[in-house]
Scaffold this motif. Structure first.
Motif, PDB file in Angstrom:
ATOM      1  N   ASP A  12       0.826  -1.207   0.000  1.00 52.85           N
ATOM      2  CA  ASP A  12       0.000   0.000   0.000  1.00 52.85           C
ATOM      3  C   ASP A  12       0.862   1.261   0.000  1.00 52.85           C
ATOM      4  O   ASP A  12       1.787   1.390   0.797  1.00 52.85           O
ATOM      5  CB  ASP A  12      -0.899   0.040   1.244  1.00 52.85           C
ATOM      6  CG  ASP A  12      -1.839  -1.143   1.323  1.00 52.85           C
ATOM      7  OD1 ASP A  12      -1.351  -2.283   1.275  1.00 52.85           O
ATOM      8  OD2 ASP A  12      -3.048  -0.912   1.451  1.00 52.85           O
ATOM      9  N   ARG A  39      -2.250  -5.599  -1.352  1.00 53.15           N
ATOM     10  CA  ARG A  39      -2.836  -4.882  -0.229  1.00 53.15           C
ATOM     11  C   ARG A  39      -2.348  -5.491   1.087  1.00 53.15           C
ATOM     12  O   ARG A  39      -2.424  -6.708   1.292  1.00 53.15           O
ATOM     13  CB  ARG A  39      -4.362  -4.936  -0.310  1.00 53.15           C
ATOM     14  CG  ARG A  39      -5.051  -4.049   0.713  1.00 53.15           C
ATOM     15  CD  ARG A  39      -6.545  -3.999   0.478  1.00 53.15           C
ATOM     16  NE  ARG A  39      -7.218  -3.308   1.559  1.00 53.15           N
ATOM     17  CZ  ARG A  39      -8.526  -3.208   1.686  1.00 53.15           C
ATOM     18  NH1 ARG A  39      -9.312  -3.758   0.756  1.00 53.15           N
ATOM     19  NH2 ARG A  39      -9.063  -2.573   2.690  1.00 53.15           N
ATOM     20  N   GLN A  42      -4.141  -7.662   5.353  1.00 57.37           N
ATOM     21  CA  GLN A  42      -5.287  -8.509   5.026  1.00 57.37           C
ATOM     22  C   GLN A  42      -4.966  -9.947   5.435  1.00 57.37           C
ATOM     23  O   GLN A  42      -3.805 -10.320   5.596  1.00 57.37           O
ATOM     24  CB  GLN A  42      -5.583  -8.462   3.526  1.00 57.37           C
ATOM     25  CG  GLN A  42      -5.841  -7.071   2.983  1.00 57.37           C
ATOM     26  CD  GLN A  42      -7.067  -6.420   3.595  1.00 57.37           C
ATOM     27  OE1 GLN A  42      -8.160  -6.958   3.522  1.00 57.37           O
ATOM     28  NE2 GLN A  42      -6.885  -5.256   4.208  1.00 57.37           N
ATOM     29  N   THR A  45      -2.618 -11.554   2.917  1.00 56.04           N
ATOM     30  CA  THR A  45      -1.486 -10.758   2.439  1.00 56.04           C
ATOM     31  C   THR A  45      -0.225 -11.607   2.314  1.00 56.04           C
ATOM     32  O   THR A  45       0.474 -11.550   1.293  1.00 56.04           O
ATOM     33  CB  THR A  45      -1.234  -9.563   3.375  1.00 56.04           C
ATOM     34  OG1 THR A  45      -2.335  -8.660   3.300  1.00 56.04           O
ATOM     35  CG2 THR A  45       0.040  -8.826   2.973  1.00 56.04           C
ATOM     36  N   GLU A 219      -5.833   4.478  -4.016  1.00 57.50           N
ATOM     37  CA  GLU A 219      -5.981   3.214  -3.291  1.00 57.50           C
ATOM     38  C   GLU A 219      -6.943   3.353  -2.120  1.00 57.50           C
ATOM     39  O   GLU A 219      -7.780   2.461  -1.876  1.00 57.50           O
ATOM     40  CB  GLU A 219      -4.617   2.744  -2.779  1.00 57.50           C
ATOM     41  CG  GLU A 219      -3.699   2.211  -3.857  1.00 57.50           C
ATOM     42  CD  GLU A 219      -2.349   1.782  -3.324  1.00 57.50           C
ATOM     43  OE1 GLU A 219      -1.548   1.237  -4.104  1.00 57.50           O
ATOM     44  OE2 GLU A 219      -2.072   2.007  -2.117  1.00 57.50           O
ATOM     45  N   GLU A 220      -6.837   4.452  -1.398  1.00 52.79           N
ATOM     46  CA  GLU A 220      -7.720   4.659  -0.255  1.00 52.79           C
ATOM     47  C   GLU A 220      -9.172   4.820  -0.710  1.00 52.79           C
ATOM     48  O   GLU A 220     -10.096   4.327  -0.048  1.00 52.79           O
ATOM     49  CB  GLU A 220      -7.268   5.868   0.565  1.00 52.79           C
ATOM     50  CG  GLU A 220      -5.938   5.684   1.268  1.00 52.79           C
ATOM     51  CD  GLU A 220      -5.914   4.458   2.157  1.00 52.79           C
ATOM     52  OE1 GLU A 220      -6.808   4.332   3.029  1.00 52.79           O
ATOM     53  OE2 GLU A 220      -5.008   3.623   1.982  1.00 52.79           O
ATOM     54  N   GLU A 222     -10.472   3.428  -3.347  1.00 48.44           N
ATOM     55  CA  GLU A 222     -10.903   2.090  -3.755  1.00 48.44           C
ATOM     56  C   GLU A 222     -11.237   1.235  -2.531  1.00 48.44           C
ATOM     57  O   GLU A 222     -12.202   0.465  -2.549  1.00 48.44           O
ATOM     58  CB  GLU A 222      -9.806   1.432  -4.593  1.00 48.44           C
ATOM     59  CG  GLU A 222      -9.630   2.058  -5.973  1.00 48.44           C
ATOM     60  CD  GLU A 222      -8.448   1.527  -6.716  1.00 48.44           C
ATOM     61  OE1 GLU A 222      -7.640   0.781  -6.106  1.00 48.44           O
ATOM     62  OE2 GLU A 222      -8.289   1.855  -7.904  1.00 48.44           O
ATOM     63  N   LYS A 223     -10.463   1.370  -1.472  1.00 48.54           N
ATOM     64  CA  LYS A 223     -10.745   0.619  -0.246  1.00 48.54           C
ATOM     65  C   LYS A 223     -12.085   1.033   0.332  1.00 48.54           C
ATOM     66  O   LYS A 223     -12.894   0.202   0.755  1.00 48.54           O
ATOM     67  CB  LYS A 223      -9.642   0.862   0.797  1.00 48.54           C
ATOM     68  CG  LYS A 223      -8.307   0.241   0.475  1.00 48.54           C
ATOM     69  CD  LYS A 223      -7.312   0.637   1.555  1.00 48.54           C
ATOM     70  CE  LYS A 223      -5.892   0.237   1.176  1.00 48.54           C
ATOM     71  NZ  LYS A 223      -4.911   0.673   2.188  1.00 48.54           N
ATOM     72  N   THR A 224     -12.333   2.353   0.350  1.00 49.10           N
ATOM     73  CA  THR A 224     -13.596   2.865   0.875  1.00 49.10           C
ATOM     74  C   THR A 224     -14.778   2.373   0.049  1.00 49.10           C
ATOM     75  O   THR A 224     -15.816   1.983   0.589  1.00 49.10           O
ATOM     76  CB  THR A 224     -13.573   4.412   0.910  1.00 49.10           C
ATOM     77  OG1 THR A 224     -12.478   4.860   1.718  1.00 49.10           O
ATOM     78  CG2 THR A 224     -14.873   4.953   1.452  1.00 49.10           C
ATOM     79  N   SER A 226     -15.000  -0.326  -1.678  1.00 49.92           N
ATOM     80  CA  SER A 226     -15.210  -1.770  -1.593  1.00 49.92           C
ATOM     81  C   SER A 226     -15.611  -2.235  -0.190  1.00 49.92           C
ATOM     82  O   SER A 226     -15.943  -3.403   0.008  1.00 49.92           O
ATOM     83  CB  SER A 226     -13.943  -2.520  -2.011  1.00 49.92           C
ATOM     84  OG  SER A 226     -12.859  -2.213  -1.137  1.00 49.92           O
ATOM     85  N   SER A 227     -15.563  -1.326   0.775  1.00 52.25           N
ATOM     86  CA  SER A 227     -15.884  -1.713   2.157  1.00 52.25           C
ATOM     87  C   SER A 227     -17.392  -1.652   2.435  1.00 52.25           C
ATOM     88  O   SER A 227     -18.146  -1.069   1.688  1.00 52.25           O
ATOM     89  CB  SER A 227     -15.140  -0.812   3.140  1.00 52.25           C
ATOM     90  OG  SER A 227     -15.544   0.534   2.989  1.00 52.25           O
TER      91      SER A 227
END
Length: 227
Positions: A12, A39, A42, A45, A219-220, A222-224, A226-227
């Motif tokens: 990340d 990522r 996880q 990971t 990236e952040e 995309e994380k938000t 997908s959460s």
């Protein structure tokens, strides 16, 4: 377009200081590579990393059927393969001190690493200012001032970096630049006369550094999403 010879496996962009170093060096030097991002933090990971890196750590540079691990080893490899990029200073003493600075970063400053972990997009002024971390910060500011004064500012092609041109030493200290920003380190209190601040500005305004930060923001998001 030909496929690049190199694949760089990174973590990340907000957190992975070890990944930032070779990524920044290669991108700024114009060395083409395929970027593979894993990522962190996880449940899978470690398994994902092991698919690319036998050490179980990243970054890893995949080249000629091998995986080269460790930030400094990757940077050294780039300097060896692309001598025309002048990623180490040409002067023998300057090169020796650049290697020494990289080794000190690679194996030292544990208090800073522990108490002020890299978090490029975050701002936590005043946090992590333990006695050990501040001692590390003071030593780094002293080093930056000394190298800029003796070598960088005297270079015929001074671009604002430790030895004039951007190189391996700057890539190794780039995560520290972000840490000082994140945790609001008072450079003047560390003994800075403006030299360290100017050096940090030179690093932070690098096109490749701005690209890294933009990538961390993406990236952040995309994380938000997908959460």
């Amino acid at each position: 377009m030909a496929t690049p010879d190199f694949e760089l496996v990174i973590g990340d962009k907000n957190w992975s200081s070890w990944s930032l170093r070779p990524w920044l060096l290669m991108r700024q030097a114009g060395i083409p590579f395929i970027e593979t991002s894993i990522r962190l933090r996880q449940s899978d990971t470690k398994l994902q990393i092991l698919a690319h890196s036998p050490t179980g750590f990243i970054p890893a540079l995949k080249w000629r059927g091998a995986a080269i691990g460790d930030s400094l080893a990757i940077c050294e490899t780039m300097a060896d393969l692309f001598p025309d990029k002048r990623l180490w200073p040409q002067d023998t003493l300057a090169r020796a001190l650049a290697r020494s600075a990289c080794a000190e970063m690679h194996s030292g400053f544990q208090g800073l690493r522990r108490d002020m972990p890299m978090a490029v997009l975050e701002r936590h002024p005043g946090e992590g200012h333990t006695e050990e971390a501040i001692a590390c910060a003071r030593r780094i500011v002293e080093m930056w001032r000394g190298l800029r004064s003796r070598f960088g500012q005297q270079a015929a092609d001074d671009h604002g970096f430790l030895f004039g041109r951007f190189g391996v030493a700057d890539a190794m200290y780039a995560p520290v630049v972000t840490r000082f920003e994140t945790y609001g380190v008072d450079l003047a209190a560390m003994g800075d006369d403006g030299t360290a601040r100017a050096y940090m500005n030179a690093v932070l305004t690098l096109p490749s550094m701005r690209e890294w930060i933009a990538g961390a923001e993406m990236e952040e998001r995309e994380k938000t999403a997908s959460s």
